[in-house]
Design an enzyme around this catalytic site. Structure first.
Site, PDB file in Angstrom:
ATOM      1  N   PRO A  94      -5.275 -12.934 -11.728  1.00 20.33           N
ATOM      2  CA  PRO A  94      -5.134 -12.982 -13.324  1.00 20.33           C
ATOM      3  C   PRO A  94      -6.619 -12.624 -14.056  1.00 20.33           C
ATOM      4  O   PRO A  94      -6.657 -12.018 -15.063  1.00 20.33           O
ATOM      5  CB  PRO A  94      -4.856 -14.304 -13.455  1.00 20.33           C
ATOM      6  CG  PRO A  94      -4.952 -15.354 -12.432  1.00 20.33           C
ATOM      7  CD  PRO A  94      -5.327 -14.373 -11.173  1.00 20.33           C
ATOM      8  N   GLU A 121      -5.832 -22.104  -6.000  1.00 15.07           N
ATOM      9  CA  GLU A 121      -6.807 -22.131  -7.160  1.00 15.07           C
ATOM     10  C   GLU A 121      -7.492 -20.799  -7.426  1.00 15.07           C
ATOM     11  O   GLU A 121      -7.936 -20.409  -8.491  1.00 15.07           O
ATOM     12  CB  GLU A 121      -7.317 -23.628  -7.420  1.00 15.07           C
ATOM     13  CG  GLU A 121      -6.450 -24.512  -7.542  1.00 15.07           C
ATOM     14  CD  GLU A 121      -5.389 -24.472  -8.749  1.00 15.07           C
ATOM     15  OE1 GLU A 121      -5.767 -24.137  -9.676  1.00 15.07           O
ATOM     16  OE2 GLU A 121      -4.252 -24.468  -8.122  1.00 15.07           O
ATOM     17  N   ARG A 159       6.744   4.874  -6.404  1.00 16.63           N
ATOM     18  CA  ARG A 159       7.872   5.912  -7.061  1.00 16.63           C
ATOM     19  C   ARG A 159       7.114   6.998  -7.715  1.00 16.63           C
ATOM     20  O   ARG A 159       7.755   8.030  -8.146  1.00 16.63           O
ATOM     21  CB  ARG A 159       8.651   5.139  -8.118  1.00 16.63           C
ATOM     22  CG  ARG A 159       7.749   4.597  -9.366  1.00 16.63           C
ATOM     23  CD  ARG A 159       8.295   3.561 -10.155  1.00 16.63           C
ATOM     24  NE  ARG A 159       9.547   4.424 -10.630  1.00 16.63           N
ATOM     25  CZ  ARG A 159       9.332   5.349 -11.887  1.00 16.63           C
ATOM     26  NH1 ARG A 159       8.174   5.571 -12.335  1.00 16.63           N
ATOM     27  NH2 ARG A 159      10.365   5.482 -12.388  1.00 16.63           N
ATOM     28  N   ASP A 174       9.451   8.815 -17.852  1.00 16.92           N
ATOM     29  CA  ASP A 174       9.647   7.295 -18.056  1.00 16.92           C
ATOM     30  C   ASP A 174       8.670   6.814 -19.231  1.00 16.92           C
ATOM     31  O   ASP A 174       7.721   7.506 -19.705  1.00 16.92           O
ATOM     32  CB  ASP A 174       9.268   6.700 -16.807  1.00 16.92           C
ATOM     33  CG  ASP A 174      10.043   6.757 -15.759  1.00 16.92           C
ATOM     34  OD1 ASP A 174      11.055   7.095 -15.890  1.00 16.92           O
ATOM     35  OD2 ASP A 174       9.660   7.166 -14.530  1.00 16.92           O
TER      36      ASP A 174
HETATM   37  N1  ADE Z   1      -2.006 -13.928  -9.193  1.00 17.43           N
HETATM   38  C1  ADE Z   1      -1.835 -14.713 -10.069  1.00 17.43           C
HETATM   39  N2  ADE Z   1      -1.649 -14.560 -11.025  1.00 17.43           N
HETATM   40  C2  ADE Z   1      -1.515 -12.995 -11.168  1.00 17.43           C
HETATM   41  C3  ADE Z   1      -1.738 -11.986 -12.060  1.00 17.43           C
HETATM   42  N3  ADE Z   1      -1.111 -12.310 -13.311  1.00 17.43           N
HETATM   43  N4  ADE Z   1      -1.893 -10.700 -11.760  1.00 17.43           N
HETATM   44  C4  ADE Z   1      -2.334 -10.494 -10.562  1.00 17.43           C
HETATM   45  N5  ADE Z   1      -2.352 -11.236  -9.335  1.00 17.43           N
HETATM   46  C5  ADE Z   1      -2.132 -12.591  -9.827  1.00 17.43           C
END
Ligand code: ADE
Length: 254
Positions: A94, A121, A159, A174
């Site tokens: 994230p 975590e 793709r 697209d």
């Molecule tokens: N791992 C946990 N959340 C994630 C996300 N939003 N994007 C990529 N990998 C992740």
């Protein structure tokens, strides 16, 4: 293209990679996807992949050694001929840069990708700092791990590979490929309940249809994702359409 995925849950990938365009792309040898269980690169009796965080705090952290070893093992198996090329090693997290069609297109031009799925975590920072060449997030939310994110990235990249979709031209229409959302699509029946298909689509006039579709894409983008329009290449006439829509009292109706 060869894609190697490091994960603690290879089973998660079974369904998605055995259906639809993947099956076809793999069958036609346009892509080969190899799953590597990070646990297989541990050496202790319990196959430990995680440990407590230095400094304390809740949650476990994915250890660096098995991840480094797995990548080294993949790299050692690469043919000499391929060695010159760049090999992106992408950590799904994230905290990465936000994934987009533009990134998918760039990734689709490599011969080989390595994806690392984080879990727990977090992943020991030395993986991000000294092993990964890129960190990608698929959105501003936290998943249980990088697996679903890796599937999203692989789907969007595969793709785009030449020959994967039925028609070579189709990915270009697209949503997002030109910073415009896609125009509305219809199929038979021409009249369903009290909702007819827009007449122009039945006219057979391909030039007018193409213009209508382009306008619809612009209108839709303006209504739903106006920030994309700054990047879209619009003609002067199309810019005037946008200006007209912006000053219209209720641009949803146009
Ligand atoms: N791992 C946990 N959340 C994630 C996300 N939003 N994007 C990529 N990998 C992740």
């Amino acid at each position: 293209m060869q894609i190697d995925i490091l994960t603690l849950f290879p089973g998660m990938f079974q369904g998605p990679f055995e259906t639809g365009i993947f099956q076809r792309a793999i069958g036609r040898k346009l892509v080969s996807v190899n799953l590597h269980n990070i646990r297989d690169y541990t050496h202790d009796k319990h196959h430990t992949v995680d440990d407590y965080a230095y400094g304390g705090g809740a949650g476990m952290v994915l250890k660096p050694e098995p991840v480094f070893e797995a990548v080294a093992s993949i790299k050692s198996g690469i043919h000499l001929a391929e060695k010159g090329g760049e090999l992106p090693v992408i950590l799904l997290t994230p905290q990465g840069r936000l994934f987009s069609e533009e990134i998918a297109l760039k990734l689709s031009r490599y011969r080989h990708l390595i994806l690392i799925c984080g879990r727990y975590e977090g992943v020991d920072e030395r993986v991000a700092e000294h092993l990964a060449t890129d960190e990608i997030s698929i959105g501003d939310y936290v998943l249980g791990g990088g697996e679903l994110a890796a599937m999203v990235v692989v789907d969007a990249v595969v793709r785009l590979l030449p020959g994967v979709l039925g028609s070579e031209a189709s990915p270009l229409d697209d949503s997002h490929s030109n910073w415009l959302l896609e125009y509305p699509q219809y199929t038979r029946p021409a009249a369903y309940r009290e909702w007819p298909v827009p007449e122009i689509l039945l006219s057979g006039d391909h030039a007018r249809i193409a213009k209508w579709r382009r306008q619809q894409a612009i209108i839709r983008t303006l209504q739903r994702r106006p920030e994309l329009l700054d990047k879209a290449e619009l003609t002067a006439e199309e810019r005037r359409l946008v200006d007209r829509l912006l000053t219209a009292p209720d641009n949803k109706r146009i």
